[in-house]
Design a protein around this motif. Structure first.
Motif, PDB file in Angstrom:
ATOM      1  N   GLY A  73       3.152  -4.005  11.906  1.00  0.00           N
ATOM      2  CA  GLY A  73       3.133  -4.167  10.459  1.00  0.00           C
ATOM      3  C   GLY A  73       1.743  -4.289   9.889  1.00  0.00           C
ATOM      4  N   VAL A  74       0.842  -4.917  10.625  1.00  0.00           N
ATOM      5  CA  VAL A  74      -0.552  -5.043  10.185  1.00  0.00           C
ATOM      6  C   VAL A  74      -1.221  -3.671  10.167  1.00  0.00           C
ATOM      7  CG1 VAL A  74      -2.819  -5.974  10.817  1.00  0.00           C
ATOM      8  CG2 VAL A  74      -0.791  -7.441  10.931  1.00  0.00           C
ATOM      9  N   ILE A  75      -0.972  -2.880  11.219  1.00  0.00           N
ATOM     10  CA  ILE A  75      -1.552  -1.531  11.279  1.00  0.00           C
ATOM     11  C   ILE A  75      -1.016  -0.675  10.138  1.00  0.00           C
ATOM     12  CG2 ILE A  75      -1.756   0.556  12.677  1.00  0.00           C
ATOM     13  CD1 ILE A  75      -1.462  -1.254  15.159  1.00  0.00           C
ATOM     14  N   GLN A  76       0.289  -0.758   9.916  1.00  0.00           N
ATOM     15  CA  GLN A  76       0.887   0.028   8.834  1.00  0.00           C
ATOM     16  C   GLN A  76       0.307  -0.377   7.485  1.00  0.00           C
ATOM     17  OE1 GLN A  76       4.977  -0.755   7.424  1.00  0.00           O
ATOM     18  NE2 GLN A  76       5.409   1.381   7.914  1.00  0.00           N
ATOM     19  N   TYR A  77       0.172  -1.662   7.256  1.00  0.00           N
ATOM     20  CA  TYR A  77      -0.397  -2.138   5.991  1.00  0.00           C
ATOM     21  C   TYR A  77      -1.814  -1.587   5.794  1.00  0.00           C
ATOM     22  CZ  TYR A  77      -2.595  -5.321   2.660  1.00  0.00           C
ATOM     23  OH  TYR A  77      -3.300  -5.845   1.600  1.00  0.00           O
ATOM     24  N   ALA A  78      -2.619  -1.648   6.856  1.00  0.00           N
ATOM     25  CA  ALA A  78      -3.996  -1.172   6.752  1.00  0.00           C
ATOM     26  C   ALA A  78      -4.048   0.309   6.404  1.00  0.00           C
ATOM     27  CB  ALA A  78      -4.732  -1.434   8.067  1.00  0.00           C
ATOM     28  N   LEU A  79      -3.157   1.101   6.993  1.00  0.00           N
ATOM     29  CA  LEU A  79      -3.114   2.532   6.679  1.00  0.00           C
ATOM     30  C   LEU A  79      -2.636   2.767   5.256  1.00  0.00           C
ATOM     31  CD1 LEU A  79      -1.653   3.900  10.041  1.00  0.00           C
ATOM     32  CD2 LEU A  79      -4.001   4.129   9.222  1.00  0.00           C
ATOM     33  N   MET A  80      -1.658   1.968   4.816  1.00  0.00           N
ATOM     34  CA  MET A  80      -1.153   2.126   3.456  1.00  0.00           C
ATOM     35  C   MET A  80      -2.257   1.874   2.427  1.00  0.00           C
ATOM     36  SD  MET A  80       2.052   3.008   3.570  1.00  0.00           S
ATOM     37  CE  MET A  80       2.553   2.640   1.905  1.00  0.00           C
ATOM     38  N   GLN A  81      -3.158   0.962   2.744  1.00  0.00           N
ATOM     39  CA  GLN A  81      -4.242   0.669   1.799  1.00  0.00           C
ATOM     40  C   GLN A  81      -5.225   1.825   1.663  1.00  0.00           C
ATOM     41  OE1 GLN A  81      -3.795  -2.223   0.022  1.00  0.00           O
ATOM     42  NE2 GLN A  81      -1.968  -2.025   1.291  1.00  0.00           N
ATOM     43  N   ARG A  82      -5.187   2.775   2.598  1.00  0.00           N
ATOM     44  CA  ARG A  82      -6.108   3.905   2.559  1.00  0.00           C
ATOM     45  C   ARG A  82      -5.496   5.140   1.898  1.00  0.00           C
ATOM     46  NH1 ARG A  82     -10.497   2.910   1.886  1.00  0.00           N
ATOM     47  NH2 ARG A  82     -11.219   4.914   2.716  1.00  0.00           N
ATOM     48  N   LEU A  83      -4.257   5.035   1.404  1.00  0.00           N
ATOM     49  CA  LEU A  83      -3.667   6.161   0.699  1.00  0.00           C
ATOM     50  C   LEU A  83      -4.458   6.440  -0.579  1.00  0.00           C
ATOM     51  CD1 LEU A  83       0.166   5.472   0.981  1.00  0.00           C
ATOM     52  CD2 LEU A  83      -1.188   7.109   2.270  1.00  0.00           C
ATOM     53  N   ARG A  84      -4.721   7.696  -0.823  1.00  0.00           N
ATOM     54  CA  ARG A  84      -5.492   8.088  -1.994  1.00  0.00           C
ATOM     55  C   ARG A  84      -4.560   8.629  -3.078  1.00  0.00           C
ATOM     56  NH1 ARG A  84     -10.972   8.624  -1.177  1.00  0.00           N
ATOM     57  NH2 ARG A  84     -11.090  10.143  -2.868  1.00  0.00           N
ATOM     58  N   PRO A  85      -5.075   8.815  -4.300  1.00  0.00           N
ATOM     59  CA  PRO A  85      -4.225   9.303  -5.393  1.00  0.00           C
ATOM     60  C   PRO A  85      -3.592  10.664  -5.131  1.00  0.00           C
ATOM     61  CG  PRO A  85      -6.265   8.362  -6.265  1.00  0.00           C
ATOM     62  CD  PRO A  85      -6.421   8.429  -4.769  1.00  0.00           C
ATOM     63  N   ASN A  86      -4.148  11.440  -4.193  1.00  0.00           N
ATOM     64  CA  ASN A  86      -3.561  12.755  -3.919  1.00  0.00           C
ATOM     65  C   ASN A  86      -2.326  12.671  -3.035  1.00  0.00           C
ATOM     66  OD1 ASN A  86      -5.248  11.963  -1.735  1.00  0.00           O
ATOM     67  ND2 ASN A  86      -5.348  14.075  -1.007  1.00  0.00           N
ATOM     68  N   VAL A  87      -1.915  11.461  -2.649  1.00  0.00           N
ATOM     69  CA  VAL A  87      -0.719  11.274  -1.830  1.00  0.00           C
ATOM     70  C   VAL A  87       0.426  10.804  -2.721  1.00  0.00           C
ATOM     71  CG1 VAL A  87       0.307  10.040   0.101  1.00  0.00           C
ATOM     72  CG2 VAL A  87      -2.101  10.700   0.192  1.00  0.00           C
TER      73      VAL A  87
END
Length: 415
Positions: free
Chosen positions: A99-113
């Motif tokens: 869950g921590v890894i997933q959260y960290a990746l989610m924070q890197r989503l950009r507006p083009n996603v």
């Protein structure tokens, strides 16, 4: 494809992220105690996560580093230890909750996603493809892939990335065959507290399968216990007190390993002393939970306008914690391939590109690791007779041969 925006060559691509359920932890999942599902991240994966800006949300105190690893055989006297310092490294890896890894990746989503959840794929249509065709003639450059979602929506895409797990629906719809077999085991995960903080990755091979004890954040430890379905059911049904007793017996119930083979090998006698596992004092957090263990590998990772990554392409035994690292290796290779296509004006869904820049190097790496893990699992299956005795002696011999140990450690660390 969460990280495509981290590359300047791919940040302008329009990306649809489709998932049948909303990710469970949009808010930071760092609760106490840690969740049961944990992944071990190698230095190579950590570097990748650093490059895409996700590592700050995973780094300690949200994860736990370990610089030592110890593996031993519960039925013999052999053991082997690895230490990051021998390779001039600070750590061998970090253990972090999924869950921590997933959260960290989610924070890197950009507006083009564009996030599309909850949403399920009902049908997948890909350009015509015949295995006998030459790569360069396998598709028309203007024939897009088409994803039909439950509810009637349709997505047209230059590239579909299937990252939907070991039972990948995308892989099945693309009619990509797999080689697979069941280990007739289940992997049980749990979180425990120990009398003293555990700072090493420990693994003991038991008659029914390996048990790993990994450090996780806040001084807790995570258990990954591979065993028979019957024993897994027994462990899941135990009271917390009985479960703790069973774990301590598994970790410390056999003969205490010794290192006495330096003189036999003629090599430098090992200065390593067996590290007694910490006493488990309490089962905490979520109750123990198990899942079936299988090996699965897709014969092809790609078709025109399609690429499989992670468990959708390959599932391995968890005994060395390499599954997530193989997946991150896939992601990095695919993003690099897409960036190369964008820079050179190639079609990102071209079969030629996907074969040469992604599938070929990743299959080589993944098949090698899959074979190594499967072989290691089978070597430790016999518990009596000559094979078991030779295995125990082999561990001790290997522990006294620094060059061989270092090579194994470099491979496991992704170097």
């Amino acid at each position: 494809m969460q990280i495509a925006g981290a590359n300047k060559l791919t940040r302008d691509l329009r990306i649809a992220l489709v998932d049948r359920q909303e990710p469970a932890s949009i808010q930071h999942p760092q609760l106490s105690p840690p969740a049961n599902r944990v992944s071990t991240l190698t230095p190579a994966s950590i570097q990748f996560l650093t490059d895409i800006g996700a590592w700050p949300n995973i780094a300690p105190p949200r994860s736990a580093p370990f610089s030592r690893m110890q593996v031993w055989d519960s039925t013999g006297s052999g053991f082997i230890q690895y230490n990051a310092a021998t390779l001039s490294e600070v750590t061998m890896g970090h253990a972090a909750e999924n869950g921590v890894i997933q959260y960290a990746l989610m924070q890197r989503l950009r507006p083009n996603v564009h996030n599309m959840w909850p949403a399920s794929v009902k049908a997948l249509e890909l350009p015509a493809f015949s295995p006998g065709q030459q790569s360069g003639t396998m598709q028309s450059s203007n024939a897009f892939a088409s994803l039909q979602l439950e509810g009637g929506s349709t997505i047209k895409a230059k590239l579909v990335v299937g990252s939907d797990g070991g039972n990948s629906k995308v892989r099945q719809m693309a009619q990509l065959r797999t080689v697979s077999w069941s280990y007739k085991q289940r992997g049980l995960v749990a979180t425990v507290a120990t009398a003293n903080p555990n700072t090493s990755a420990l693994q003991v091979f038991l008659p029914n399968g390996p048990l790993a004890l990994l450090p996780v954040r806040d001084g807790f430890s995570n258990i990954v216990w591979s065993t028979t379905p019957a024993q897994a059911a027994e462990l899941e049904a135990m009271t917390p007190t009985n479960f703790v007793t069973a774990v301590n017996m598994a970790l410390s119930g056999g003969p205490r390993p010794t290192s006495v083979l330096g003189g036999i090998t003629g090599a430098r006698a090992s200065s390593a002393h067996f590290e007694d596992p910490p006493l488990v004092t309490k089962a905490v957090g979520q109750p123990p939970k198990s899942f079936p263990l299988v090996l699965c590998h897709a014969g092809r990772y790609v078709r025109p306008r399609l690429a499989l990554i992670g468990d959708a392409a390959h599932t391995v035994h968890p005994l060395a914690g390499q599954g997530v690292n193989l997946g991150f290796g896939d992601v990095k290779a695919l993003v690099d391939a897409i960036a190369h296509a964008t820079e050179t004006g190639m079609d990102i869904g071209s079969m030629t590109l996907l074969e040469e820049e992604y599938e070929r190097p990743r299959q080589q790496a993944n098949i090698s690791m899959t074979a190594a893990l499967d072989g290691l699992k089978r070597v430790f299956e016999p518990q009596t007779g000559l094979t078991a005795r030779m295995r125990s002696i082999g561990l001790g011999l290997l522990n006294d041969v620094p060059f061989a140990k270092d090579k194994i450690m470099q491979y496991a660390m992704g170097k």
